[in-house]
Design an enzyme around this catalytic site. Structure first.
Site, PDB file in Angstrom:
ATOM      1  N   TYR A  25       0.831  -1.212   0.000  1.00 20.80           N
ATOM      2  CA  TYR A  25       0.000   0.000   0.000  1.00 20.80           C
ATOM      3  C   TYR A  25       0.866   1.263   0.000  1.00 20.80           C
ATOM      4  O   TYR A  25       0.547   2.241  -0.670  1.00 20.80           O
ATOM      5  CB  TYR A  25      -0.930  -0.009   1.222  1.00 20.80           C
ATOM      6  CG  TYR A  25      -1.739   1.254   1.377  1.00 20.80           C
ATOM      7  CD1 TYR A  25      -2.862   1.478   0.586  1.00 20.80           C
ATOM      8  CD2 TYR A  25      -1.383   2.228   2.298  1.00 20.80           C
ATOM      9  CE1 TYR A  25      -3.609   2.642   0.716  1.00 20.80           C
ATOM     10  CE2 TYR A  25      -2.119   3.397   2.438  1.00 20.80           C
ATOM     11  CZ  TYR A  25      -3.234   3.593   1.641  1.00 20.80           C
ATOM     12  OH  TYR A  25      -3.966   4.749   1.766  1.00 20.80           O
ATOM     13  N   GLU A  26       1.964   1.235   0.739  1.00 15.64           N
ATOM     14  CA  GLU A  26       2.850   2.394   0.840  1.00 15.64           C
ATOM     15  C   GLU A  26       3.880   2.455  -0.286  1.00 15.64           C
ATOM     16  O   GLU A  26       4.843   3.214  -0.209  1.00 15.64           O
ATOM     17  CB  GLU A  26       3.523   2.432   2.221  1.00 15.64           C
ATOM     18  CG  GLU A  26       2.541   2.723   3.322  1.00 15.64           C
ATOM     19  CD  GLU A  26       3.177   2.945   4.680  1.00 15.64           C
ATOM     20  OE1 GLU A  26       4.393   2.651   4.857  1.00 15.64           O
ATOM     21  OE2 GLU A  26       2.471   3.412   5.583  1.00 15.64           O
ATOM     22  N   GLU A  83       3.875   2.652  15.393  1.00 17.01           N
ATOM     23  CA  GLU A  83       4.725   2.386  14.233  1.00 17.01           C
ATOM     24  C   GLU A  83       3.895   2.073  12.994  1.00 17.01           C
ATOM     25  O   GLU A  83       4.152   2.591  11.922  1.00 17.01           O
ATOM     26  CB  GLU A  83       5.686   1.224  14.527  1.00 17.01           C
ATOM     27  CG  GLU A  83       6.592   0.846  13.384  1.00 17.01           C
ATOM     28  CD  GLU A  83       7.586   1.934  12.998  1.00 17.01           C
ATOM     29  OE1 GLU A  83       8.071   1.892  11.857  1.00 17.01           O
ATOM     30  OE2 GLU A  83       7.891   2.818  13.813  1.00 17.01           O
ATOM     31  N   TYR A  86      -2.788  -0.678  10.337  1.00 17.77           N
ATOM     32  CA  TYR A  86      -3.222  -1.137   9.017  1.00 17.77           C
ATOM     33  C   TYR A  86      -4.490  -1.961   9.163  1.00 17.77           C
ATOM     34  O   TYR A  86      -4.600  -2.803  10.057  1.00 17.77           O
ATOM     35  CB  TYR A  86      -2.132  -1.980   8.352  1.00 17.77           C
ATOM     36  CG  TYR A  86      -2.491  -2.390   6.949  1.00 17.77           C
ATOM     37  CD1 TYR A  86      -2.433  -1.477   5.902  1.00 17.77           C
ATOM     38  CD2 TYR A  86      -2.890  -3.691   6.666  1.00 17.77           C
ATOM     39  CE1 TYR A  86      -2.757  -1.846   4.605  1.00 17.77           C
ATOM     40  CE2 TYR A  86      -3.217  -4.069   5.378  1.00 17.77           C
ATOM     41  CZ  TYR A  86      -3.151  -3.143   4.353  1.00 17.77           C
ATOM     42  OH  TYR A  86      -3.487  -3.510   3.070  1.00 17.77           O
ATOM     43  N   VAL A  87      -5.414  -1.693   8.264  1.00 15.08           N
ATOM     44  CA  VAL A  87      -6.661  -2.450   8.172  1.00 15.08           C
ATOM     45  C   VAL A  87      -6.775  -2.940   6.736  1.00 15.08           C
ATOM     46  O   VAL A  87      -6.526  -2.182   5.791  1.00 15.08           O
ATOM     47  CB  VAL A  87      -7.875  -1.578   8.564  1.00 15.08           C
ATOM     48  CG1 VAL A  87      -9.181  -2.318   8.335  1.00 15.08           C
ATOM     49  CG2 VAL A  87      -7.757  -1.133  10.024  1.00 15.08           C
ATOM     50  N   GLY A  93     -13.636   1.118   6.840  1.00 14.78           N
ATOM     51  CA  GLY A  93     -14.943   1.739   6.989  1.00 14.78           C
ATOM     52  C   GLY A  93     -15.832   1.042   7.998  1.00 14.78           C
ATOM     53  O   GLY A  93     -16.932   1.503   8.277  1.00 14.78           O
ATOM     54  N   GLY A  97      -9.992   0.615  12.391  1.00 12.60           N
ATOM     55  CA  GLY A  97      -8.916   1.575  12.653  1.00 12.60           C
ATOM     56  C   GLY A  97      -9.250   2.486  13.818  1.00 12.60           C
ATOM     57  O   GLY A  97      -8.411   2.748  14.685  1.00 12.60           O
ATOM     58  N   ASN A 124      -0.650  10.243   1.594  1.00 13.01           N
ATOM     59  CA  ASN A 124      -1.705   9.335   2.048  1.00 13.01           C
ATOM     60  C   ASN A 124      -2.928  10.113   2.555  1.00 13.01           C
ATOM     61  O   ASN A 124      -3.236  10.126   3.747  1.00 13.01           O
ATOM     62  CB  ASN A 124      -1.151   8.398   3.119  1.00 13.01           C
ATOM     63  CG  ASN A 124      -2.077   7.249   3.426  1.00 13.01           C
ATOM     64  OD1 ASN A 124      -3.243   7.247   3.050  1.00 13.01           O
ATOM     65  ND2 ASN A 124      -1.543   6.269   4.138  1.00 13.01           N
ATOM     66  N   TYR A 131      -7.295  10.495  10.350  1.00 12.17           N
ATOM     67  CA  TYR A 131      -6.664  10.949  11.588  1.00 12.17           C
ATOM     68  C   TYR A 131      -7.206  12.309  12.018  1.00 12.17           C
ATOM     69  O   TYR A 131      -7.468  12.544  13.198  1.00 12.17           O
ATOM     70  CB  TYR A 131      -5.148  11.001  11.449  1.00 12.17           C
ATOM     71  CG  TYR A 131      -4.511   9.662  11.145  1.00 12.17           C
ATOM     72  CD1 TYR A 131      -4.958   8.484  11.731  1.00 12.17           C
ATOM     73  CD2 TYR A 131      -3.447   9.570  10.256  1.00 12.17           C
ATOM     74  CE1 TYR A 131      -4.373   7.267  11.451  1.00 12.17           C
ATOM     75  CE2 TYR A 131      -2.849   8.351   9.973  1.00 12.17           C
ATOM     76  CZ  TYR A 131      -3.319   7.201  10.567  1.00 12.17           C
ATOM     77  OH  TYR A 131      -2.735   6.000  10.286  1.00 12.17           O
TER      78      TYR A 131
END
Length: 158
Positions: A25-26, A83, A86-87, A93, A97, A124, A131
């Site tokens: 993903y990253e 650190e 992740y979901v 949704g 998280g 991101n 957040y």
């Protein structure tokens, strides 16, 4: 229904897979060098250095939060450094998280820690919006620095 619990040794393979999924993903799919053996030692060895919680739904792990303690010299108390959070994409949704972060916030407040903090990649946007929806604020007056590879070795040799 989301339930949050501390990770157990049997969770190491799924957490490691989620770490690989996060790296993908990253946009760093080949960056993970972690192994089940090293992750297990860090989480459950004689002197654990990290902690993890998992989000479960109907008995299946849907996400994880991996964290460690930091220390505020000004506050004089510990904090939590998150650190990784992740979901799984298909489980986003559903509140996993949010539940993982709420769990860390509870741990911090119950133990008298000063904060929970983490880093997020600038690109991101979905995570940044998530957040911010929780009231988290970017710390724009600070920059993250890192020594790694050759630079780390050169400084170690000073």
């Amino acid at each position: 229904m989301t339930s949050i619990r501390e990770a157990r040794p049997a969770d190491v393979p799924v957490i490691l897979q989620l770490i690989h999924d996060l790296a993908l993903y990253e946009r760093e799919p080949d960056a993970v060098r972690n192994t089940a053996t090293s992750l297990d030692a860090a989480l459950f060895g004689e002197r654990p250095t990290i902690y993890a919680h998992v989000a479960e739904d109907r008995g299946e792990v849907q996400g994880f939060a991996l964290w460690f303690l930091n220390y505020s010299t000004w506050e004089g108390v510990n904090g939590i450094y998150l650190e990784d959070l992740y979901v799984r994409p298909e489980a986003r949704g559903a509140g996993h998280g949010r539940a993982l972060l709420a769990n860390l916030a509870r741990i911090a407040t119950e133990r008298g820690y000063a904060r929970v903090e983490w880093s997020v990649l600038n690109w991101n946007e979905p995570s940044i919006r998530f957040y911010e929806s929780l009231g988290a604020a970017a710390q724009s007056e600070w920059s993250t620095f890192r020594l790694t590879g050759d630079a780390l070795a050169e400084v170690a040799a000073l």
